[in-house]
Design a protein around this motif. Structure first.
Motif, mmCIF file in Angstrom:
data_model
loop_
_atom_site.group_PDB
_atom_site.id
_atom_site.type_symbol
_atom_site.label_atom_id
_atom_site.label_comp_id
_atom_site.label_asym_id
_atom_site.label_seq_id
_atom_site.Cartn_x
_atom_site.Cartn_y
_atom_site.Cartn_z
ATOM 1 N N THR A 2 0.823 -1.204 0.000
ATOM 2 C CA THR A 2 0.000 0.000 0.000
ATOM 3 C C THR A 2 0.858 1.256 0.000
ATOM 4 O OG1 THR A 2 -1.677 -1.216 1.222
ATOM 5 C CG2 THR A 2 -1.869 1.170 1.209
ATOM 6 N N THR A 3 1.944 1.241 0.747
ATOM 7 C CA THR A 3 2.812 2.414 0.821
ATOM 8 C C THR A 3 3.430 2.724 -0.533
ATOM 9 O OG1 THR A 3 3.314 1.893 3.118
ATOM 10 C CG2 THR A 3 4.798 3.416 1.999
ATOM 11 N N VAL A 4 3.919 1.706 -1.209
ATOM 12 C CA VAL A 4 4.538 1.911 -2.518
ATOM 13 C C VAL A 4 3.507 2.428 -3.508
ATOM 14 C CG1 VAL A 4 5.683 0.766 -4.453
ATOM 15 C CG2 VAL A 4 6.332 0.188 -2.125
ATOM 16 N N ALA A 6 0.652 3.945 -2.865
ATOM 17 C CA ALA A 6 0.134 5.254 -2.467
ATOM 18 C C ALA A 6 1.079 6.384 -2.867
ATOM 19 C CB ALA A 6 -0.115 5.287 -0.972
ATOM 20 N N HIS A 7 2.359 6.070 -2.979
ATOM 21 C CA HIS A 7 3.336 7.087 -3.378
ATOM 22 C C HIS A 7 3.690 6.973 -4.852
ATOM 23 C CE1 HIS A 7 3.797 7.265 1.009
ATOM 24 N NE2 HIS A 7 4.127 8.526 0.794
ATOM 25 N N HIS A 8 2.747 6.476 -5.639
ATOM 26 C CA HIS A 8 2.842 6.396 -7.101
ATOM 27 C C HIS A 8 3.995 5.530 -7.574
ATOM 28 C CE1 HIS A 8 -0.244 9.403 -7.061
ATOM 29 N NE2 HIS A 8 0.518 10.212 -6.334
ATOM 30 N N GLY A 9 4.291 4.476 -6.823
ATOM 31 C CA GLY A 9 5.296 3.512 -7.258
ATOM 32 C C GLY A 9 4.676 2.509 -8.210
#
Length: 44
Positions: A2-4, A6-9
């Motif tokens: 989710t973190t990746v 959410a930061h447009h990864g």
């Protein structure tokens, strides 16, 4: 993951990190099982 995401990864990066983490967790679990295999519980 989710973190990746959410930061447009990229999805490939998110899945790669997820797979690496899962592999490390399985490896750690196997090491724990190997370490505690010969231990016999004490009888009260």
């Amino acid at each position: 993951m989710t973190t990746v995401l959410a930061h447009h990864g990229s999805v490939a990066t998110a899945l790669g990190v997820h797979c690496l983490t899962a592999t490390l967790m399985v490896g750690t679990g196997l090491l724990f099982l190997r370490e505690t295999r010969g231990i016999v519980a004490a009888t009260p």
